[in-house]
Design a protein around this motif. Structure first.
Motif, mmCIF file in Angstrom:
data_model
loop_
_atom_site.group_PDB
_atom_site.id
_atom_site.type_symbol
_atom_site.label_atom_id
_atom_site.label_comp_id
_atom_site.label_asym_id
_atom_site.label_seq_id
_atom_site.Cartn_x
_atom_site.Cartn_y
_atom_site.Cartn_z
ATOM 1 N N GLY A 100 25.518 -46.893 -15.364
ATOM 2 C CA GLY A 100 24.663 -46.412 -16.432
ATOM 3 C C GLY A 100 25.344 -45.478 -17.404
ATOM 4 O O GLY A 100 24.916 -45.338 -18.550
ATOM 5 N N SER A 101 26.418 -44.845 -16.960
ATOM 6 C CA SER A 101 27.128 -43.881 -17.806
ATOM 7 C C SER A 101 28.578 -43.802 -17.334
ATOM 8 O O SER A 101 28.876 -44.057 -16.157
ATOM 9 C CB SER A 101 26.473 -42.503 -17.684
ATOM 10 O OG SER A 101 27.286 -41.513 -18.286
ATOM 11 N N SER A 126 29.917 -41.194 -16.765
ATOM 12 C CA SER A 126 29.929 -40.100 -15.782
ATOM 13 C C SER A 126 29.791 -40.633 -14.349
ATOM 14 O O SER A 126 30.032 -39.914 -13.390
ATOM 15 C CB SER A 126 28.822 -39.071 -16.075
ATOM 16 O OG SER A 126 27.542 -39.652 -15.928
ATOM 17 N N ASP A 127 29.403 -41.910 -14.217
ATOM 18 C CA ASP A 127 29.324 -42.541 -12.891
ATOM 19 C C ASP A 127 30.680 -43.088 -12.437
ATOM 20 O O ASP A 127 30.832 -43.472 -11.269
ATOM 21 C CB ASP A 127 28.321 -43.711 -12.906
ATOM 22 C CG ASP A 127 26.920 -43.284 -13.284
ATOM 23 O OD1 ASP A 127 26.464 -42.238 -12.813
ATOM 24 O OD2 ASP A 127 26.275 -44.020 -14.065
ATOM 25 N N ARG A 156 19.465 -46.607 -22.365
ATOM 26 C CA ARG A 156 20.098 -46.294 -23.654
ATOM 27 C C ARG A 156 20.587 -47.538 -24.390
ATOM 28 O O ARG A 156 20.689 -47.529 -25.617
ATOM 29 C CB ARG A 156 21.270 -45.327 -23.429
ATOM 30 C CG ARG A 156 20.833 -43.952 -22.933
ATOM 31 C CD ARG A 156 22.019 -43.167 -22.390
ATOM 32 N NE ARG A 156 21.665 -41.809 -22.021
ATOM 33 C CZ ARG A 156 22.386 -41.062 -21.183
ATOM 34 N NH1 ARG A 156 23.497 -41.538 -20.637
ATOM 35 N NH2 ARG A 156 22.011 -39.826 -20.890
ATOM 36 N N GLY A 197 25.545 -49.229 -10.436
ATOM 37 C CA GLY A 197 25.377 -47.850 -10.017
ATOM 38 C C GLY A 197 24.752 -47.012 -11.110
ATOM 39 O O GLY A 197 25.065 -47.178 -12.300
ATOM 40 N N ALA A 198 23.852 -46.135 -10.704
ATOM 41 C CA ALA A 198 23.221 -45.245 -11.684
ATOM 42 C C ALA A 198 22.648 -44.042 -10.952
ATOM 43 O O ALA A 198 22.431 -44.072 -9.737
ATOM 44 C CB ALA A 198 22.119 -45.973 -12.454
ATOM 45 N N GLY A 199 22.421 -42.986 -11.725
ATOM 46 C CA GLY A 199 21.878 -41.773 -11.135
ATOM 47 C C GLY A 199 20.576 -41.351 -11.795
ATOM 48 O O GLY A 199 20.279 -41.752 -12.920
HETATM 49 C C1 RP5 Z 1 22.075 -42.364 -15.606
HETATM 50 O O1 RP5 Z 1 21.964 -41.046 -15.972
HETATM 51 C C2 RP5 Z 1 23.537 -42.613 -15.416
HETATM 52 O O2 RP5 Z 1 23.724 -43.635 -14.494
HETATM 53 C C3 RP5 Z 1 24.066 -41.299 -14.930
HETATM 54 O O3 RP5 Z 1 24.190 -41.270 -13.521
HETATM 55 C C4 RP5 Z 1 22.990 -40.316 -15.366
HETATM 56 C C5 RP5 Z 1 23.502 -39.265 -16.304
HETATM 57 O O4 RP5 Z 1 24.113 -39.883 -17.415
HETATM 58 P P1 RP5 Z 1 24.943 -39.020 -18.458
HETATM 59 O O5 RP5 Z 1 23.986 -38.051 -19.071
HETATM 60 O O6 RP5 Z 1 26.041 -38.358 -17.679
HETATM 61 O O7 RP5 Z 1 25.498 -40.008 -19.458
HETATM 62 O O8 RP5 Z 1 21.559 -43.239 -16.553
#
Ligand code: RP5
Length: 171
Positions: A11-12, A14-15, A42, A65-67
């Motif tokens: 998702g980012s 940052s993952d 997004r 993977g995502a958070g």
């Molecule tokens: C999720 O939001 C992403 O997978 C990530 O784990 C989390 C934070 O994203 P960023 O703000 O670091 O881009 O969609």
């Protein structure tokens, strides 16, 4: 290496520190990967286009993977019949329990195989086991990996028996 068999989607960026473990493991086994940052929230249009095209491009398994509100694995699973393995990424606010709950409770009919929080390596190993069903070369590598792992445990147990648990705990 051949064309990518596994799509690793996060998702980012940052993952990536977590998700790179999946890419590294798959490449160690000689499996090519396609690694993308695509967000269900997004960049939903990109998520839709990628998932719709994945099977036709020869992707066999997806690791997503995502958070946090981690809807990416479920959204991809809704858009493709390919098996999707979800990796809940640990968050600073709720320690990844939010990610886990967001991924694991899929509605009947649209499964996501959810691994543990930050367990990107296990996601890769599960993907390899799925690929191994139709690929003797990967199957042999998975068997060899399992044997090496078992040998390692047996060696440690033999050492523990030899020196006793108290000395082993000190060493
Ligand atoms: C999720 O939001 C992403 O997978 C990530 O784990 C989390 C934070 O994203 P960023 O703000 O670091 O881009 O969609």
């Amino acid at each position: 290496m051949n064309h990518p068999l596994v799509g690793i989607i996060m998702g980012s960026d940052s993952d990536l520190p977590i998700m790179k473990e999946a890419a590294e493991t798959l490449e160690e086994f000689g499996v090519s990967v396609e690694v993308r940052v695509i967000s269900a929230h997004r960049t939903p249009d990109v998520a839709l286009a990628w998932a719709r095209g994945a099977k036709g491009r020869g992707i066999k398994v997806i690791i997503a993977g995502a958070g946090g509100a981690a809807h990416l694995p479920g959204v991809l699973a809704a858009l493709t019949p390919l098996p999707v393995i979800g990796v809940p990424v640990k968050t600073s606010t709720l320690s990844g329990v939010d990610s886990l709950y967001s991924i694991v409770q899929m509605p009947p009919g649209v499964p996501v195989a959810t691994v543990g929080i930050n367990a990107a390596k296990n996601a890769a190993l599960l993907a390899l086991q799925i690929l191994a069903l139709g690929d003797q070369e990967i199957d042999a590598k998975v068997e060899a990996f399992r044997q090496k792992q078992a040998d390692s445990v047996a060696q440690r147990d033999a050492k523990l028996q030899e020196v006793g648990w108290k000395n082993y705990a000190k060493s």
